[in-house]
Design a protein around this motif. Structure first.
Motif, mmCIF file in Angstrom:
data_model
loop_
_atom_site.group_PDB
_atom_site.id
_atom_site.type_symbol
_atom_site.label_atom_id
_atom_site.label_comp_id
_atom_site.label_asym_id
_atom_site.label_seq_id
_atom_site.Cartn_x
_atom_site.Cartn_y
_atom_site.Cartn_z
ATOM 1 N N LEU B 10 0.826 -1.215 0.000
ATOM 2 C CA LEU B 10 0.000 0.000 0.000
ATOM 3 C C LEU B 10 0.853 1.255 0.000
ATOM 4 C CD1 LEU B 10 -2.704 -1.286 2.479
ATOM 5 C CD2 LEU B 10 -2.922 -1.060 0.004
ATOM 6 N N TYR B 38 0.605 0.280 10.805
ATOM 7 C CA TYR B 38 -0.078 1.549 11.037
ATOM 8 C C TYR B 38 -1.065 1.886 9.920
ATOM 9 C CZ TYR B 38 -0.770 6.298 12.639
ATOM 10 O OH TYR B 38 -1.331 7.446 13.108
ATOM 11 N N VAL B 39 -0.570 1.786 8.680
ATOM 12 C CA VAL B 39 -1.410 2.099 7.518
ATOM 13 C C VAL B 39 -2.625 1.174 7.487
ATOM 14 C CG1 VAL B 39 -1.461 2.125 4.997
ATOM 15 C CG2 VAL B 39 0.560 2.964 6.209
ATOM 16 N N ASP B 41 -4.031 -0.360 10.028
ATOM 17 C CA ASP B 41 -4.961 -0.040 11.112
ATOM 18 C C ASP B 41 -5.842 1.154 10.763
ATOM 19 O OD1 ASP B 41 -3.908 -2.107 12.489
ATOM 20 O OD2 ASP B 41 -2.708 -0.899 13.883
ATOM 21 N N VAL B 42 -5.224 2.192 10.190
ATOM 22 C CA VAL B 42 -6.003 3.373 9.817
ATOM 23 C C VAL B 42 -7.050 2.998 8.769
ATOM 24 C CG1 VAL B 42 -5.905 5.644 8.701
ATOM 25 C CG2 VAL B 42 -4.191 5.039 10.414
ATOM 26 N N LEU B 43 -6.632 2.236 7.751
ATOM 27 C CA LEU B 43 -7.583 1.849 6.708
ATOM 28 C C LEU B 43 -8.686 0.959 7.269
ATOM 29 C CD1 LEU B 43 -5.239 1.282 3.644
ATOM 30 C CD2 LEU B 43 -7.158 2.879 3.759
ATOM 31 N N LYS B 45 -9.766 0.946 10.360
ATOM 32 C CA LYS B 45 -10.615 1.752 11.249
ATOM 33 C C LYS B 45 -11.627 2.580 10.439
ATOM 34 C CE LYS B 45 -10.258 5.386 14.778
ATOM 35 N NZ LYS B 45 -9.331 6.202 15.580
ATOM 36 N N TYR B 46 -11.178 3.137 9.327
ATOM 37 C CA TYR B 46 -12.041 4.071 8.597
ATOM 38 C C TYR B 46 -12.768 3.471 7.399
ATOM 39 C CZ TYR B 46 -10.338 7.819 11.531
ATOM 40 O OH TYR B 46 -10.068 8.624 12.601
ATOM 41 N N THR B 47 -12.295 2.323 6.899
ATOM 42 C CA THR B 47 -12.981 1.769 5.725
ATOM 43 C C THR B 47 -13.510 0.360 5.980
ATOM 44 O OG1 THR B 47 -11.044 0.697 4.738
ATOM 45 C CG2 THR B 47 -11.372 3.020 4.219
#
Lengths: 290, 371
Positions: B10, B38-39, B41-43, B45-47
């Motif tokens: 990614l 990290y990347v 987890d963010v994806l 969490k939000y998608t």
């Protein structure tokens, strides 16, 4: 919003038809004074809104406007952020996380440091997003920015990823911090309208390609027409000439006939083309209003 | 049938592929995989996307038809092989492999298993470059004698810290990243060269890789192509690839925006063209796409991949076999550059392309006859 807004692609070597032409323009607008000259022509014609990317060079344009408040008392900026190339390049260099850190203010602002550090740690994009917005808005301090746009590359990337919260965060922050209307530029109008509805952004300002030949209208001409007829949003038409593929008169006449369009944004470098577009819009907008 | 797909890697390319393919009406995105937690987890969490930090676990656990691989180049070979072994269709970013042997083995494996295999040489999906292919297939400019294949852009503009992109051994550098594209276009138009010469792989700012690439590719019938590529050129706003082709009956120039064609008297004039200058713009040549982020070609190549899977097509304009050809040219260029320039002492042993070249006496004779 005014019927006619002035865009900035022509100043930064962006031309969707010809690289030669793009380069010639980049050379011509090497000095900011050449940009100001053209902005003056537009302003004196009556086009008072400049819809521009947060390109580094816009900062000097902003300085000029700040230095001459009398001359430009009705001048309005619609900032479009971010200038995506610098982030894309930073991502290649530092990776996604590194790129974000790279653009975070890292000292001096306790609030910023807290917002940034805390949100990075909590994987909370709200703090990061608002910080990046503030960084991009710094150059416009003291100038009128009643509408603030998120650029299409970012809007469409978030849209594709399904990162819907980002739109809400952007809209909320722009309203609260800058007392401005949020705007969204997209190449995928029908799909974006659905998502903005979903996150509760009502009657949004959306800028998209709207042109007679359907150049870069993703989702198809029919879906765009349906959106213009049926959806509640404030449309700004861009690429109305499809980079010169449609003759000016035909292009403007067609756009003015479409329902629900509030503004047209266009770019031009010569007095002749600015005047011509202004007159065509005057003529056909009135005609379609009758 | 919905295609169940995962995106692996990614970074910049992976994220943009992910955004486009996730919006594709024929695809369900089953998983994403990256080594950076990290990347992910963010994806997640939000998608809400299902995430894996380990590729093998993903292959074991996710139910997939296809994978899209956009990891650093040196991981391609193992990852593609693992996917093919499990019977998955594969789209891999370019370059396919850093070793020709790997590329050829993967090509054979994909063919043997009957799986769709595609590499992200997106310029083959640019309207203007497709028009060039149509013109060449129609023999519009007669016999091609010379080609100039260029790419310039602002990637490395100062000495930088170390990442995989700064090291040739990891697939970093102007040759793999930039030059691969114009070379691949030349392969598409004219096949593989039988030799290369005069290759320069020079560093401008990079410590461990090249920033500018120049080379001559020789083809069997006297045709040659010059490759001229520089990714430290800030005078270009973004990557700009262009191709100029000289033929006996005319000349073609194309970049992403337009295709300019000059046809001489007596040329076979294709439909819609005329003798003299012709210009076709991207606005005429570009087919609409379902979703757009940064150029129709990126969307088109993914749509094509999906359709090839749906239609169970064994043929692919950007197959591993085609990408392997580009890998072979790249390998020849690296070997040629390492050999260094010809000097007076060994020039006699160099295989100069003698075909079509007149002898000195022939040329003198020609001059005397007013040729």
């Amino acid at each position: 919003m005014d019927h006619l807004l002035f865009g900035d692609n022509q100043f930064f070597g962006v031309n969707h038809m010809s690289e030669e032409k793009a380069r010639a323009q980049a050379m011509r607008f090497q000095d900011t004074s050449a940009i100001i000259d053209v902005l003056d022509i537009a302003y004196d014609t009556g086009i008072k809104t400049f819809m521009c990317t947060t390109h580094d060079r816009i900062e000097t344009v902003c300085d000029h406007m700040r230095a001459n408040p009398q001359r430009y008392q009705d001048f309005v900026f619609y900032p479009c952020m971010p200038y995506a190339h610098k982030y894309a390049n930073a991502m290649t260099d530092y990776g996604m996380l590194g790129a974000i850190k790279h653009f975070m203010p890292n000292e001096g602002f306790i609030d910023a440091a807290m917002r940034g550090g805390m949100s990075l740690a909590k994987k909370d994009i709200e703090g990061i997003t608002t910080l990046l917005i503030d960084a991009e808005m710094k150059m416009f301090q003291g100038l009128k920015t009643p509408v603030i746009f998120l650029q299409n590359v970012v809007v469409d990337l978030l849209l594709g990823l399904g990162f819907k919260d980002a739109f809400r965060i952007f809209a909320t922050h722009v309203k609260a911090r800058y007392n401005a209307e949020p705007g969204f530029i997209t190449m995928n109008l029908p799909m974006l309208l659905d998502v903005l509805d979903e996150v509760g952004i009502e009657n949004p300002i959306v800028c998209a390609n709207i042109n007679k030949i359907g150049f870069r209208v993703c989702g198809g001409v029919e879906a765009y027409e349906r959106a213009l007829h049926e959806r509640k949003f404030r449309a700004i038409a861009m690429s109305v000439f499809a980079s010169g593929a449609i003759p000016a008169k035909e292009a403007i006449e067609w756009v003015c006939q479409q329902p629900n369009i509030e503004s047209i944004v266009f770019g031009a470098s010569s007095q002749t083309n600015i005047h011509k577009t202004w007159k065509l819009v005057e003529q056909y907008w009135k005609a379609s209003a009758q | 049938m919905m295609i169940k797909l995962a995106v692996v890697g990614l970074g910049k390319m992976g994220l943009s592929h992910l955004a486009m393919i996730k919006a594709h009406p024929g695809v369900t995105l089953e998983a994403i995989c990256d080594s950076t937690g990290y990347v992910l987890d963010v994806l997640n969490k939000y998608t809400g996307l299902k995430t894996f930090s380990d590729y093998s676990s993903m292959l074991n656990e996710a139910e997939l038809d296809a994978v899209l691989i956009a990891t650093p180049s040196r991981y391609h070979a193992d990852m593609v092989k693992a996917a093919l072994d499990r019977g998955l269709h594969v789209f891999c970013e370019k370059p396919l492999c850093l070793s020709v042997k790997d590329a050829e083995e993967l090509t054979a494996l994909a063919q043997q298993k009957g799986l769709v295999n595609q590499v992200g040489y997106h310029y083959r999906f640019v309207g203007a470059f497709q028009e060039v292919k149509r013109l060449l297939d129609a023999n519009a400019i007669g016999t091609v004698t010379h080609v100039l294949a260029e790419a310039y852009g602002p990637v490395v503009l100062k000495p930088k810290g170390s990442t995989w992109r700064t090291q040739r051994t990891e697939g970093g550098g102007c040759l793999y990243d930039y030059a691969a594209h114009p070379i691949n276009l030349v392969n598409w138009y004219f096949g593989e060269p039988h030799g290369v010469g005069g290759t320069v792989l020079n560093s401008i700012f990079s410590k461990e890789t090249d920033d500018e690439v120049y080379s001559t590719l020789y083809f069997g019938d006297g045709k040659s192509a010059q490759v001229s590529v520089n990714w430290s050129d800030e005078s270009y706003r973004k990557m700009s690839a262009k191709i100029t082709i000289q033929g006996t009956a005319g000349r073609i120039y194309a970049d992403r925006q337009e295709c300019q064609v000059f046809l001489r008297d007596g040329a076979t004039i294709p439909q819609g063209y005329q003798t003299g200058w012709n210009v076709r713009y991207t606005t005429d040549l570009t087919e609409p796409v379902w979703f757009y982020i940064r150029g129709e070609e990126y969307s088109s190549q993914l749509d094509y991949f999906v359709r090839q899977i749906q239609q169970k097509s064994g043929d692919n304009v950007n197959s591993f076999a085609n990408a392997a050809a580009t890998d072979r040219v790249i390998a020849m260029m690296i070997a040629d550059a390492e050999k260094g320039p010809a000097t007076g002492a060994d020039s006699a042993s160099l295989a100069a392309p003698v075909h079509k070249q007149l002898s000195l006496s022939g040329r003198l004779l020609g001059l005397l006859r007013g040729r």
